[in-house]
Motif scaffolding. Structure first.
Motif, PDB file in Angstrom:
ATOM      1  N   ILE A 165       0.881  -1.169  -0.126  1.00 34.71           N
ATOM      2  CA  ILE A 165       0.195  -0.010  -0.152  1.00 34.71           C
ATOM      3  C   ILE A 165       0.742   0.967  -0.029  1.00 34.71           C
ATOM      4  O   ILE A 165       1.357   1.809   0.810  1.00 34.71           O
ATOM      5  CB  ILE A 165      -1.207   0.211   1.254  1.00 34.71           C
ATOM      6  CG1 ILE A 165      -1.654  -1.402   1.424  1.00 34.71           C
ATOM      7  CG2 ILE A 165      -1.861   1.142   1.229  1.00 34.71           C
ATOM      8  CD1 ILE A 165      -2.577  -1.656   2.534  1.00 34.71           C
ATOM      9  N   TRP A 166       1.302   1.738  -1.095  1.00 37.34           N
ATOM     10  CA  TRP A 166       2.279   2.685  -1.439  1.00 37.34           C
ATOM     11  C   TRP A 166       1.814   3.864  -0.764  1.00 37.34           C
ATOM     12  O   TRP A 166       2.921   4.676  -0.004  1.00 37.34           O
ATOM     13  CB  TRP A 166       2.570   3.035  -2.672  1.00 37.34           C
ATOM     14  CG  TRP A 166       3.496   1.705  -3.264  1.00 37.34           C
ATOM     15  CD1 TRP A 166       3.078   0.908  -4.395  1.00 37.34           C
ATOM     16  CD2 TRP A 166       4.759   1.421  -3.004  1.00 37.34           C
ATOM     17  NE1 TRP A 166       3.951  -0.188  -4.670  1.00 37.34           N
ATOM     18  CE2 TRP A 166       5.154   0.147  -3.708  1.00 37.34           C
ATOM     19  CE3 TRP A 166       5.926   1.980  -2.157  1.00 37.34           C
ATOM     20  CZ2 TRP A 166       6.376  -0.425  -3.935  1.00 37.34           C
ATOM     21  CZ3 TRP A 166       7.010   1.025  -2.167  1.00 37.34           C
ATOM     22  CH2 TRP A 166       7.386   0.212  -2.844  1.00 37.34           C
ATOM     23  N   ASP A 167       0.508   4.224  -0.616  1.00 40.18           N
ATOM     24  CA  ASP A 167       0.240   5.649   0.118  1.00 40.18           C
ATOM     25  C   ASP A 167       0.093   5.504   1.580  1.00 40.18           C
ATOM     26  O   ASP A 167      -0.356   6.417   2.259  1.00 40.18           O
ATOM     27  CB  ASP A 167      -0.929   6.155  -0.759  1.00 40.18           C
ATOM     28  CG  ASP A 167      -2.120   5.498  -0.863  1.00 40.18           C
ATOM     29  OD1 ASP A 167      -2.043   4.185  -0.366  1.00 40.18           O
ATOM     30  OD2 ASP A 167      -3.209   6.016  -1.027  1.00 40.18           O
ATOM     31  N   ASP A 168       0.394   4.407   1.838  1.00 40.24           N
ATOM     32  CA  ASP A 168       0.151   4.056   3.635  1.00 40.24           C
ATOM     33  C   ASP A 168       1.134   2.913   3.938  1.00 40.24           C
ATOM     34  O   ASP A 168       0.906   2.011   4.429  1.00 40.24           O
ATOM     35  CB  ASP A 168      -1.211   3.595   3.694  1.00 40.24           C
ATOM     36  CG  ASP A 168      -1.654   3.762   5.365  1.00 40.24           C
ATOM     37  OD1 ASP A 168      -0.821   4.304   5.836  1.00 40.24           O
ATOM     38  OD2 ASP A 168      -2.575   3.276   5.829  1.00 40.24           O
ATOM     39  N   ARG A 173      -3.107   4.638   8.124  1.00 43.68           N
ATOM     40  CA  ARG A 173      -4.802   4.855   7.883  1.00 43.68           C
ATOM     41  C   ARG A 173      -5.372   3.595   7.535  1.00 43.68           C
ATOM     42  O   ARG A 173      -6.716   3.599   7.266  1.00 43.68           O
ATOM     43  CB  ARG A 173      -4.851   5.738   6.582  1.00 43.68           C
ATOM     44  CG  ARG A 173      -4.088   7.210   6.948  1.00 43.68           C
ATOM     45  CD  ARG A 173      -4.372   8.116   5.772  1.00 43.68           C
ATOM     46  NE  ARG A 173      -3.833   7.709   4.400  1.00 43.68           N
ATOM     47  CZ  ARG A 173      -2.307   7.704   4.299  1.00 43.68           C
ATOM     48  NH1 ARG A 173      -1.460   8.229   5.292  1.00 43.68           N
ATOM     49  NH2 ARG A 173      -1.816   7.236   3.100  1.00 43.68           N
ATOM     50  N   HIS A 174      -4.842   2.624   7.397  1.00 45.97           N
ATOM     51  CA  HIS A 174      -5.347   1.343   7.253  1.00 45.97           C
ATOM     52  C   HIS A 174      -5.256   0.495   8.474  1.00 45.97           C
ATOM     53  O   HIS A 174      -4.332   0.465   9.054  1.00 45.97           O
ATOM     54  CB  HIS A 174      -4.681   0.254   5.927  1.00 45.97           C
ATOM     55  CG  HIS A 174      -5.004   0.917   4.659  1.00 45.97           C
ATOM     56  ND1 HIS A 174      -4.325   2.062   4.174  1.00 45.97           N
ATOM     57  CD2 HIS A 174      -5.837   0.535   3.923  1.00 45.97           C
ATOM     58  CE1 HIS A 174      -4.638   2.452   3.000  1.00 45.97           C
ATOM     59  NE2 HIS A 174      -5.823   1.596   2.857  1.00 45.97           N
TER      60      HIS A 174
END
Length: 181
Positions: A165-168, A173-174
């Motif tokens: 999950i490159w943006d997290d 946030r996950h």
């Protein structure tokens, strides 16, 4: 086409059979257990000067003594390094003297409870990826000085557990999933 004589059942010892590493210096991270031990043992058996880069130096000293006893190569030493602590990596790299012929980035952790480094990175990503990147970068001059140095990065099939999950990347946030992390 690349053809190799090794397969899934090939042992570390078989990979160095007939290879003389007596003029070579090697570092193996995570060499106080598992694959790291057998990799260090094979390199020592082939004659290399081997440094076990480990978090637990007491365990590392026991392994080093066993490797010396089983190979007859007394050029096995232990050095502290924690791949989740940037200062530890930097100190290890700064303390290295002379050329480095072989770097085996082997250490790794997996499926750990959610933890973060002092810098805020998710622990598995920091240890398994960022730590080895920092170490290899920090040892660049020593690797270059060796001429034909080799860097071996040990991995697993853990990537099948999920996409990055490159943006997290830090699971901020996950929901944290130790297998996906």
């Amino acid at each position: 086409m690349l053809t190799i004589a090794f397969g899934p059942a090939t042992t570390a010892e078989e990979t160095v059979d007939g290879v003389d590493l007596s003029a070579k210096k090697a570092i193996v991270t995570g060499a106080s257990s598992g694959i790291g031990v057998e990799t260090a043992r094979a390199l020592a058996k082939a004659g290399a000067d081997v440094t076990l880069a480990v978090r637990d130096t007491a365990a590392g000293e026991k392994v080093a003594a066993d490797i010396v006893a089983s190979t007859g190569n007394a050029r096995v030493q232990v050095a502290f390094m924690d791949l989740s602590v940037r200062d530890s990596i930097d100190a290890f790299a700064a303390s290295w003297r002379g050329p480095l012929d072989i770097l085996v980035d082997n250490a790794g952790i997996m499926a750990t409870p959610e933890r973060r480094t002092a810098e805020g990175w998710e622990m598995q990503f920091a240890t398994n990826h960022l730590g080895h990147f920092a170490l290899t970068s920090g040892l660049h001059d020593a690797l270059e000085a060796a001429g034909r140095a080799r860097v071996v990065v040990v991995s697993s099939v853990g990537h099948v557990n999920g996409d990055i999950i490159w943006d997290d990347i830090n699971f901020e946030r996950h929901p944290y999933d130790e297998s996906k992390a």
